[in-house]
Design an enzyme around this catalytic site. Sequence first.
Site, PDB file in Angstrom:
ATOM      1  CE1 TYR A   8     -25.162  -7.154   8.234  1.00  9.03           C
ATOM      2  CE2 TYR A   8     -25.378  -5.856   6.230  1.00  9.03           C
ATOM      3  CZ  TYR A   8     -25.837  -6.855   7.069  1.00  9.03           C
ATOM      4  OH  TYR A   8     -26.995  -7.535   6.742  1.00  9.03           O
ATOM      5  CE  LYS A  16     -27.607  -6.092  10.533  1.00  9.29           C
ATOM      6  NZ  LYS A  16     -28.381  -5.826   9.281  1.00  9.29           N
TER       7      LYS A  16
END
Length: 294
Positions: free
Chosen positions: A136, A164
Amino acid sequence: MGDFGRVLTAMITPFKEDGSVNYDVAAELAAHLANNGTDTLVVCGTTGESPTLSWDEEYQLFVEVLQAVAGKAKVIAGCGSNSTKEAIAATQKAAKIGVHGSLQVVPYYNKPPQAGLYQHFQAVAQACPDLPVLLYNIPGRTGQNLSSETVARLAEIDNIVGIKEASGNLDQASEIRRLTPKEFQIYAGDDSLTLPLLAIGAKGVVSVASHLVGNQLQQMIQAFDLGKIQIATDIHLQLFPLFKALFLTTNPIPVKKALKLLGWEVGSTRPPLSEAEPEVSHKLEVLLKELSLV
């Protein structure tokens, strides 16, 4: 390993009036999302207000959401920390209850160099080798960018299956796609960049807007996959004002307000986050009506 689908919802954490976690509403909302376009729920990420949740609260949310969506959607547990030791402990504990993956944010505040970032994610992944890891990258919150070169190195680790990518930098996403195997999954970290990132090989989105328009996001991605680019573009443009409105102030303040406007008793945000300003609330109300959501 770790196919999480196309629409991943970064789920909010509902609170009661006294500020405690409302696990009943969390379970109800999770089931609703699983029935309305969400393939995987990301629990206790940024949108879930992880900075103000205790480890015990997070663990209990993993348990409740897993039970609520069993057989309908997958669950990724937000287990990241700016302490490698804490991230490993949280991930190992979540793995034991059967979550389908873990979300590992770039360590925040202490700004490790790229070598430190690589070692951090490597250590977490190796501590739970059977649990898929979704990296992330959100430099606007963490203060450090995970470079495309470091992502490519991390992609060589078997259970680091995707990222992400919330840097907002399309060039960086293109470079990640260029440097990683096609099996490595790239997810947009911003709803408004889902369609542009699909064009360079992203798989889908870790979405805030899917709390409200999950089915429409699925339709947009499916249209793109079928080569119906104009339909996908039309859906994107229709939803674009909502995408932007959900970030008029700090996430998840607007999406919690929107859910309340739709009748969900999700409570307020935890301090130091504040309530939505009147102009934000009004803008959301207008957009929800325009999209026939209320």
